[in-house]
Design a protein around this motif. Structure first.
Motif, PDB file in Angstrom:
ATOM      1  N   PRO A 179      -4.881   8.609   2.264  1.00 58.48           N
ATOM      2  CA  PRO A 179      -5.326   7.742   1.160  1.00 58.48           C
ATOM      3  C   PRO A 179      -5.290   8.476  -0.182  1.00 58.48           C
ATOM      4  O   PRO A 179      -6.058   9.404  -0.415  1.00 58.48           O
ATOM      5  CB  PRO A 179      -6.752   7.383   1.566  1.00 58.48           C
ATOM      6  CG  PRO A 179      -7.212   8.520   2.434  1.00 58.48           C
ATOM      7  CD  PRO A 179      -5.991   9.026   3.143  1.00 58.48           C
ATOM      8  N   SER A 212      -7.225  -0.545   0.066  1.00 62.90           N
ATOM      9  CA  SER A 212      -6.344   0.590  -0.189  1.00 62.90           C
ATOM     10  C   SER A 212      -5.349   0.229  -1.290  1.00 62.90           C
ATOM     11  O   SER A 212      -4.655  -0.789  -1.207  1.00 62.90           O
ATOM     12  CB  SER A 212      -5.592   0.989   1.078  1.00 62.90           C
ATOM     13  OG  SER A 212      -6.498   1.443   2.065  1.00 62.90           O
ATOM     14  N   ARG A 249      -8.314   4.554  -3.338  1.00 59.14           N
ATOM     15  CA  ARG A 249      -8.845   3.293  -2.825  1.00 59.14           C
ATOM     16  C   ARG A 249      -9.623   2.580  -3.937  1.00 59.14           C
ATOM     17  O   ARG A 249     -10.092   3.206  -4.893  1.00 59.14           O
ATOM     18  CB  ARG A 249      -9.794   3.527  -1.644  1.00 59.14           C
ATOM     19  CG  ARG A 249      -9.175   4.160  -0.441  1.00 59.14           C
ATOM     20  CD  ARG A 249     -10.103   4.074   0.769  1.00 59.14           C
ATOM     21  NE  ARG A 249     -11.164   5.069   0.794  1.00 59.14           N
ATOM     22  CZ  ARG A 249     -12.463   4.803   0.898  1.00 59.14           C
ATOM     23  NH1 ARG A 249     -12.894   3.562   0.920  1.00 59.14           N
ATOM     24  NH2 ARG A 249     -13.348   5.785   0.958  1.00 59.14           N
ATOM     25  N   LYS A 307     -12.292   9.231  10.487  1.00 59.64           N
ATOM     26  CA  LYS A 307     -11.475   8.412   9.599  1.00 59.64           C
ATOM     27  C   LYS A 307     -10.008   8.448  10.028  1.00 59.64           C
ATOM     28  O   LYS A 307      -9.284   7.464   9.843  1.00 59.64           O
ATOM     29  CB  LYS A 307     -11.617   8.893   8.159  1.00 59.64           C
ATOM     30  CG  LYS A 307     -12.961   8.539   7.517  1.00 59.64           C
ATOM     31  CD  LYS A 307     -13.046   9.004   6.070  1.00 59.64           C
ATOM     32  CE  LYS A 307     -14.334   8.503   5.426  1.00 59.64           C
ATOM     33  NZ  LYS A 307     -14.467   8.949   4.006  1.00 59.64           N
ATOM     34  N   PRO A 352     -10.439   0.423   5.959  1.00 59.43           N
ATOM     35  CA  PRO A 352      -9.329   1.099   5.274  1.00 59.43           C
ATOM     36  C   PRO A 352      -8.686   2.220   6.083  1.00 59.43           C
ATOM     37  O   PRO A 352      -7.568   2.648   5.764  1.00 59.43           O
ATOM     38  CB  PRO A 352     -10.001   1.653   4.005  1.00 59.43           C
ATOM     39  CG  PRO A 352     -11.181   0.777   3.780  1.00 59.43           C
ATOM     40  CD  PRO A 352     -11.666   0.448   5.156  1.00 59.43           C
ATOM     41  N   PHE A 353      -9.357   2.664   7.131  1.00 58.20           N
ATOM     42  CA  PHE A 353      -8.818   3.731   7.973  1.00 58.20           C
ATOM     43  C   PHE A 353      -8.279   3.168   9.290  1.00 58.20           C
ATOM     44  O   PHE A 353      -7.202   3.561   9.740  1.00 58.20           O
ATOM     45  CB  PHE A 353      -9.904   4.783   8.226  1.00 58.20           C
ATOM     46  CG  PHE A 353     -10.479   5.286   6.936  1.00 58.20           C
ATOM     47  CD1 PHE A 353      -9.819   6.250   6.192  1.00 58.20           C
ATOM     48  CD2 PHE A 353     -11.664   4.760   6.441  1.00 58.20           C
ATOM     49  CE1 PHE A 353     -10.331   6.690   4.985  1.00 58.20           C
ATOM     50  CE2 PHE A 353     -12.182   5.185   5.226  1.00 58.20           C
ATOM     51  CZ  PHE A 353     -11.514   6.154   4.497  1.00 58.20           C
ATOM     52  N   ILE A 403       0.826  -1.207   0.000  1.00 59.65           N
ATOM     53  CA  ILE A 403       0.000   0.000   0.000  1.00 59.65           C
ATOM     54  C   ILE A 403       0.857   1.253   0.000  1.00 59.65           C
ATOM     55  O   ILE A 403       0.538   2.235  -0.674  1.00 59.65           O
ATOM     56  CB  ILE A 403      -0.952  -0.001   1.219  1.00 59.65           C
ATOM     57  CG1 ILE A 403      -1.952  -1.146   1.123  1.00 59.65           C
ATOM     58  CG2 ILE A 403      -1.673   1.342   1.362  1.00 59.65           C
ATOM     59  CD1 ILE A 403      -2.809  -1.342   2.367  1.00 59.65           C
ATOM     60  N   GLU A 404       1.974   1.229   0.725  1.00 57.02           N
ATOM     61  CA  GLU A 404       2.783   2.433   0.924  1.00 57.02           C
ATOM     62  C   GLU A 404       3.771   2.702  -0.204  1.00 57.02           C
ATOM     63  O   GLU A 404       4.323   3.803  -0.283  1.00 57.02           O
ATOM     64  CB  GLU A 404       3.545   2.317   2.252  1.00 57.02           C
ATOM     65  CG  GLU A 404       2.621   2.275   3.463  1.00 57.02           C
ATOM     66  CD  GLU A 404       3.359   1.987   4.751  1.00 57.02           C
ATOM     67  OE1 GLU A 404       4.600   1.771   4.688  1.00 57.02           O
ATOM     68  OE2 GLU A 404       2.722   1.983   5.814  1.00 57.02           O
ATOM     69  N   SER A 412      -1.393   4.703  -0.515  1.00 56.02           N
ATOM     70  CA  SER A 412      -1.517   5.727   0.521  1.00 56.02           C
ATOM     71  C   SER A 412      -0.122   6.218   0.881  1.00 56.02           C
ATOM     72  O   SER A 412       0.856   5.480   0.778  1.00 56.02           O
ATOM     73  CB  SER A 412      -2.192   5.171   1.779  1.00 56.02           C
ATOM     74  OG  SER A 412      -3.499   4.710   1.507  1.00 56.02           O
ATOM     75  N   GLU A 453     -12.066  13.082   2.449  1.00 56.62           N
ATOM     76  CA  GLU A 453     -10.916  12.489   1.758  1.00 56.62           C
ATOM     77  C   GLU A 453     -10.435  13.374   0.609  1.00 56.62           C
ATOM     78  O   GLU A 453      -9.604  12.945  -0.202  1.00 56.62           O
ATOM     79  CB  GLU A 453     -11.245  11.092   1.237  1.00 56.62           C
ATOM     80  CG  GLU A 453     -11.444  10.059   2.333  1.00 56.62           C
ATOM     81  CD  GLU A 453     -11.684   8.668   1.783  1.00 56.62           C
ATOM     82  OE1 GLU A 453     -10.822   8.159   1.033  1.00 56.62           O
ATOM     83  OE2 GLU A 453     -12.746   8.094   2.091  1.00 56.62           O
ATOM     84  N   ASN A 480      -5.028   1.112   8.095  1.00 53.45           N
ATOM     85  CA  ASN A 480      -4.748   1.811   6.837  1.00 53.45           C
ATOM     86  C   ASN A 480      -3.532   1.289   6.085  1.00 53.45           C
ATOM     87  O   ASN A 480      -3.388   1.569   4.901  1.00 53.45           O
ATOM     88  CB  ASN A 480      -4.623   3.322   7.076  1.00 53.45           C
ATOM     89  CG  ASN A 480      -3.629   3.669   8.162  1.00 53.45           C
ATOM     90  OD1 ASN A 480      -2.439   3.487   7.993  1.00 53.45           O
ATOM     91  ND2 ASN A 480      -4.130   4.190   9.280  1.00 53.45           N
ATOM     92  N   ASN A 481      -2.644   0.536   6.728  1.00 49.72           N
ATOM     93  CA  ASN A 481      -1.485  -0.002   6.002  1.00 49.72           C
ATOM     94  C   ASN A 481      -1.594  -1.494   5.771  1.00 49.72           C
ATOM     95  O   ASN A 481      -0.631  -2.138   5.340  1.00 49.72           O
ATOM     96  CB  ASN A 481      -0.179   0.329   6.733  1.00 49.72           C
ATOM     97  CG  ASN A 481      -0.075  -0.362   8.078  1.00 49.72           C
ATOM     98  OD1 ASN A 481      -1.016  -1.014   8.529  1.00 49.72           O
ATOM     99  ND2 ASN A 481       1.066  -0.216   8.729  1.00 49.72           N
TER     100      ASN A 481
END
Length: 542
Positions: free
Chosen positions: A387, A298, A390, A375, A288-289, A243-244, A301, A457, A292-293
């Motif tokens: 984010p 996601s 998504r 969130k 997703p919040f 994701i990151e 982000s 968002e 979040n990782n």
């Protein structure tokens, strides 16, 4: 991530440069005497790409630049992808209420060419673009010299091209008229594809004016197509890096956003289909919040850490989470607007209204009865990720593209894939084909679902600008908003947020017509003072 954590232990080197070079990174000599060229400790650009470890640090430095920025010499405030794109995108629309002075100029449309929020959106955006271009050039040479494999170089270059594309896109939607106006022939932004690290390149940069909007979109899509080809799939990354770190799938997902802005609905669909089976909507809309990782939805982000984030004056939880139960839990400078909170399309028992999970209500000590998003939850350490995109957005992009193309079957399926997880009773509350009298009615429902799903968002401004002169549901300029500072006492807030009927209360910020010059931001005065080519290309009215 190992390399990211390693990077965070390094200082950022600052290299003295001539004033002409600073002009291209949009700061004047009187304001700054240095610019940041290399994202690692005491290493010149000449040696930054001479070992695999240094190359990886240089690539990681792009993420740091995207995360933090440099706001008016006061340190990091998340410009532009660490948080500012969300805060500015929200405050330009009507679905939040600005409660303090931080975003007042954005919220009320009283900005000018010297307003810090839009000046540093431009400045830090182009700083990031310059870093991406340095990486592309340096990694290309490193691969040619055999320092790293071509396969790894391709992935690094793909990450840089992705950042270059999305940053230009973000600048375009704020500083230029949308694509549908004059079929993209209006002035866009300068699309910069070389690094400003040599005198020759500086001169080229000073001679470059604004590309047209259409030219910008062509280049954005070329960069995203290249990124898709070059990047590793997320399956080749591990744990949080899926994701990151930017992946092939992120480039595809972002293309659905760009094509939606261009109203190329067939391309939205064809790109989105590539992601079928690669992501799934989480069962709970909060996941997703809350995670979040690490979740299935996601796509990309920007990560934050306890010692590496936009700080108390910029981080998402600091700005959105109110000081409840205590001051350390956030500042709460942005609230949900009763305009969207009371919209009948947002069902009263929708899970995205769940108190203490996705929403928190102001108490006697701070904006009683006003509604805030939850969130972004970690206002103490400020570790909530920002984010960028998504899978819920990909699904709604596709739903809208299908519905506008009269394919209501696929449009309905994509819409429900997002909405149903938030319903208290999907068996009775889910949309069916009978819910809509036509594909036009379905488009209306999708547009409303976007406002609900992506509240806080930063997606509202992007929809406002692309829906100008829309053939089905046009937005006329910038909608009117609740007054700046909101409802500071209990009784007015209780009435304003009472569910059951649409909000019909006072709107203290007037609407802006589309032909008002303040519909788009001005090019910064710092840029115009330093750049003779752009000086006569200021947006009209400023």
């Amino acid at each position: 991530m190992k390399n990211k954590n390693k990077f965070r232990s390094f200082a950022i080197t600052k290299i003295l440069v001539p004033c002409a070079m600073m002009s291209l990174l949009f700061t004047s000599c009187s304001e700054e005497s240095v610019i940041e060229l290399v994202p690692f400790n005491s290493i010149s650009e000449n040696v930054a790409f001479q070992t695999p470890a240094l190359i990886d640090l240089s690539v990681t430095g792009m993420y740091n630049a995207a995360e933090l920025g440099n706001y008016n010499g006061a340190g990091s405030r998340g410009y532009i992808f660490g948080s500012a794109f969300i805060q500015q995108g929200d405050n330009r629309g009507e679905d939040v209420v600005n409660l303090a002075g931080f975003y007042q100029l954005t919220y009320t449309g009283t900005y000018d060419a010297t307003s810090a929020n839009n000046v540093y959106y431009w400045a830090d955006g182009y700083r990031l673009i310059n870093r991406a271009n340095i990486v592309i050039e340096g990694v290309t040479k490193a691969a040619e010299a055999g320092v790293i494999s071509q396969e790894l170089a391709n992935d690094y270059i793909g990450q840089a091209k992705f950042f270059r594309a999305i940053t230009h896109n973000e600048l375009l939607i704020h500083f230029a008229r949308p694509f549908q106006d004059n079929n993209g022939s209006n002035p866009g932004v300068p699309y910069r594809e070389i690094s400003y690290s040599t005198p020759a390149n500086i001169e080229l940069g000073l001679a470059q004016g604004r590309n047209t909007v259409a030219e910008c979109y062509t280049k954005i899509l070329n960069d995203l197509d290249d990124a898709e080809t070059l990047l590793y799939s997320k399956t080749k990354r591990s744990a949080a890096a899926q994701i990151e770190r930017i992946s092939k799938e992120a480039a595809i997902a972002y293309k659905t956003r760009v094509y939606l802005h261009m109203r190329k609905y067939d391309k939205v669909i064809s790109e989105g289909i590539k992601l079928d089976g690669k992501f799934t909507m989480t069962a709970n809309p909060d996941t997703p919040f809350a995670s979040n990782n690490s979740n299935s939805e996601s796509i990309f982000s920007i990560a934050h850490g306890a010692t590496n984030n936009p700080g108390v004056n910029g981080s998402l939880p600091s700005m959105y989470h109110p000081p409840i139960p205590e001051a350390a839990n956030g500042r709460g400078l942005i609230a949900i607007s009763p305009i969207i909170w009371r919209d009948p399309s947002w069902l009263i028992d929708d899970k995205r209204r769940t108190e203490g999970v996705m929403v928190i209500t102001g108490n006697a000590g701070y904006y009683p009865n006003t509604k805030f998003t939850r969130k972004y939850k970690d206002a103490v350490n400020k570790t909530d990720a920002a984010p960028i995109i998504r899978y819920a957005e990909v699904a709604l992009n596709m739903a809208e593209a299908y519905a506008r193309s009269t394919d209501v079957t696929n449009g309905l399926a994509r819409l429900n894939s997002v909405r149903n997880r938030s319903l208290a009773n999907p068996a009775t509350q889910a949309y069916t084909a009978a819910s809509f009298t036509s594909n036009v009615a379905m488009v209306e429902a999708i547009l409303k679902e976007r406002r609900i799903e992506f509240i806080c968002e930063g997606r509202r401004w992007a929809d406002i600008t692309r829906l100008q002169n829309d053939p089905l549901f046009p937005i006329a300029g910038i909608p009117a908003k609740v007054a700046n500072a909101g409802f500071q006492t209990a009784a007015p807030a209780l009435a304003a947020y009472a569910l059951g009927t649409p909000y019909t209360g006072a709107l203290g910020v007037n609407a802006f017509a589309y032909d008002n010059f303040k519909f788009i931001w001005p090019l910064p005065q710092l840029e115009l003072d330093a750049n003779p080519t752009l000086r006569p290309q200021q947006n009209p009215g400023y």
